[in-house]
Design a protein around this motif. Sequence first.
Motif, PDB file in Angstrom:
ATOM      1  N   ARG A  99       1.130   1.843  26.226  1.00 38.69           N
ATOM      2  CA  ARG A  99       0.047   2.450  25.455  1.00 38.69           C
ATOM      3  C   ARG A  99      -1.071   1.493  25.113  1.00 38.69           C
ATOM      4  N   ARG A 149       3.119   9.746   5.375  1.00 42.05           N
ATOM      5  CA  ARG A 149       2.368   8.802   6.203  1.00 42.05           C
ATOM      6  C   ARG A 149       2.449   9.156   7.679  1.00 42.05           C
ATOM      7  N   GLN A 198       0.732  11.027   9.726  1.00 41.67           N
ATOM      8  CA  GLN A 198      -0.502  10.894  10.491  1.00 41.67           C
ATOM      9  C   GLN A 198      -0.720   9.442  10.920  1.00 41.67           C
ATOM     10  N   GLU A 199      -0.611   8.567   9.940  1.00 42.83           N
ATOM     11  CA  GLU A 199      -0.859   7.152  10.207  1.00 42.83           C
ATOM     12  C   GLU A 199       0.175   6.573  11.172  1.00 42.83           C
ATOM     13  N   GLU A 239       0.809   4.013  -2.819  1.00 42.44           N
ATOM     14  CA  GLU A 239       0.313   5.361  -2.530  1.00 42.44           C
ATOM     15  C   GLU A 239       1.387   6.421  -2.705  1.00 42.44           C
ATOM     16  N   ALA A 261       1.839   0.592  18.706  1.00 43.91           N
ATOM     17  CA  ALA A 261       2.599  -0.207  17.736  1.00 43.91           C
ATOM     18  C   ALA A 261       4.061  -0.270  18.172  1.00 43.91           C
ATOM     19  N   THR A 268      -0.314   7.864  14.707  1.00 46.68           N
ATOM     20  CA  THR A 268      -1.460   7.208  15.340  1.00 46.68           C
ATOM     21  C   THR A 268      -1.094   5.786  15.743  1.00 46.68           C
ATOM     22  N   MET A 269      -0.356   5.119  14.858  1.00 47.03           N
ATOM     23  CA  MET A 269       0.031   3.746  15.188  1.00 47.03           C
ATOM     24  C   MET A 269       0.894   3.706  16.436  1.00 47.03           C
ATOM     25  N   LYS A 270       1.817   4.657  16.533  1.00 54.69           N
ATOM     26  CA  LYS A 270       2.668   4.682  17.726  1.00 54.69           C
ATOM     27  C   LYS A 270       1.814   4.950  18.968  1.00 54.69           C
ATOM     28  N   LEU A 271       0.840   5.843  18.776  1.00 56.95           N
ATOM     29  CA  LEU A 271      -0.020   6.221  19.891  1.00 56.95           C
ATOM     30  C   LEU A 271      -0.850   5.051  20.414  1.00 56.95           C
ATOM     31  N   VAL A 280      -2.241  -3.212  15.352  1.00 51.80           N
ATOM     32  CA  VAL A 280      -0.896  -3.123  15.923  1.00 51.80           C
ATOM     33  C   VAL A 280      -0.680  -4.191  16.993  1.00 51.80           C
ATOM     34  N   ILE A 316      -7.003   9.274  10.592  1.00 55.36           N
ATOM     35  CA  ILE A 316      -6.269   9.221   9.333  1.00 55.36           C
ATOM     36  C   ILE A 316      -7.257   9.500   8.207  1.00 55.36           C
ATOM     37  N   TRP A 332      10.462   7.802  14.139  1.00 55.06           N
ATOM     38  CA  TRP A 332      10.029   7.048  15.316  1.00 55.06           C
ATOM     39  C   TRP A 332      10.497   7.715  16.610  1.00 55.06           C
ATOM     40  N   PHE A 381       6.870  -3.515  14.320  1.00 54.07           N
ATOM     41  CA  PHE A 381       5.626  -3.458  13.569  1.00 54.07           C
ATOM     42  C   PHE A 381       5.630  -2.289  12.585  1.00 54.07           C
ATOM     43  N   ARG A 389       0.839  -1.198   0.000  1.00 48.17           N
ATOM     44  CA  ARG A 389       0.000   0.000   0.000  1.00 48.17           C
ATOM     45  C   ARG A 389       0.876   1.250   0.000  1.00 48.17           C
TER      46      ARG A 389
END
Lengths: 296, 217
Positions: free
Chosen positions: B77, A197, A199-200, A15, A209, A203-206, B105, B90, A292, A213, A11
């Motif tokens: 988290r 990317r 934003q994504e 993208e 993740a 959010t994933m870290k938040l 995740v 997103i 990161w 990953f 993806r």
Amino acid sequence: MMAHVLRRALRSLWENLSLNLVATAVISAATLLAGVYLAVMVNLTGVVDSWDRDVHISAYFFSDVPVDRRFAVKDELGARPEVAEVHYVSEQEAAAWLVDKVQDVEPVLAELGPEVLPSSLEITMADEANGPAQIAAFIDTIDYAEFEVIDYGQEWVQRFNTFLALLQVMGVVLGSLIFTAAVFLVGNTMHLVVYARKQELETMKLVGATWTFISLPFLLEGALQGLVGSGVALLGVYGLHRLLVFQLQDALQLAIGGEALSFLSWPACTGLLSAGVFLGVVGCLVSVHRFWRAAP
Amino acid sequence: MIRLYHVHKRYGDHEALVDVSVQVSKGEFAYVTGPSGAGKSTLLKLLYGAERPTSGKLLVGGVDASKLNQRQLPFLRRNIGVVFQDFKLIENRTVEDNVGLALEVLGTERGDIQRRVRAVLNVVGLKGKEGRLPLELSGGEQQRVAVARAIVNDPAVLLADEPTGNLDGAMAIEVMEILMAVNLRGTTVLVATHDAGLMERFPHRGLRFEGGRLVRS
Ligand SMILES: Nc1ncnc2c1ncn2[C@@H]1O[C@H](COP(=O)(O)OP(=O)(O)OP(=O)(O)O)[C@@H](O)[C@H]1O
Ligand SMILES: [Mg+2]
């Protein structure tokens, strides 16, 4: 998990297609340069080796030396301990050799007469007397009045070897520079991909993740860029190789003595591919890692 | 569930939090209040590990959040849901994908993700909007997507930083009601806000900050 990583890598590739193409092109350019350099080195080294293998001294007779005298000299030289072998090449054999090596030269030779090339003795030194100094000393001792010219390739080979060594040093220095520049360029291009990317990824870290990953898809993306980039570069080197072989066939036969240009060996090819993959992976990981650490 | 011992947070020579010691029990609902710049957001950032305290100690669900490194952070988290004033969705992912991310995740299976995402979208009243993009939703709906994402993995703690700051009256009340519903399921909820009207309407314990100091709890 793997399916997921693959899906995200594809993806991301899709993208940010144009940025990924830029990164791939950078890798391609860097590995193409490396590939051309390696191919040139392989062939030049090959030339030197083929010369080195049959370092021999050619002693050319004046054309008025009678044939039995030529054989007498041949026998005298053949008896010397430093000499492994002496081979007599008559005018006719010399002409035949040239006709065999060079297309279309036959009419020219016919015009000039069959004895335009001098007869000679091809002296091959014994292995233990094959050093440049020994050869020079040997030549000083064979100043027969029958010889018009004494010719040996060693000095040439020596100079050429020095040139090759220089080329190798330059290759290493320039290669490291190009490699560093490529990592930097790929890193910066991937930085844009990561930024697109942001934003994504944030959010994933938040939502918890892990680094693995987040980074695995980028690792895959980088590896793919590297593989495609260096694959294209290899094809490019091969194309150049074919073109040169085709264009220079005749000249090459004369210079290298019938052997065609050699292409990169399998280890060199896999080495280039791995270097491309390494470039892509490092470039990608560097920029994801930068992100990161900075992300909240 | 949440414990702070003499927590200080300095940015350069600016003191954002000064000697804060407080405790919030499991299943509690509390507001974090105070004027702008009082340190409300800073407190929440310490709790979800976006910042480390300059000194002092804080525990969230038994995890020491004052000395986490980047490797341990994800595991803190996964036990905390966070909701922001600006939603942080997103934009080019559907509602379903946005909410599912919190499960992805964790390595949850796709079918499982879909089932749980649908269930939680039901809870926040967004049934049937799974395939929408965030910008096709109203502000209140977007914030409910964010809440759904924060609670889909059943965290022990839900932190919300001005969750109604961008919403007008009716939508703010909707979101507050959902936060209360989450709290009723046993989740500890901490809401930073300076909306006095909301606090009057939904009265709960308030931790009041002024100039980085906890002045009332
Ligand atoms: N990253 C930072 N660097 C420097 N100073 C900061 C940083 N983050 C916050 N501050 C300062 O710390 C103080 C507390 O900020 P904080 O964001 O916690 O306030 P707040 O109570 O959330 O205010 P608001 O109601 O406006 O959101 C403020 O004076 C702010 O300027
Ligand atoms: Mg704030």
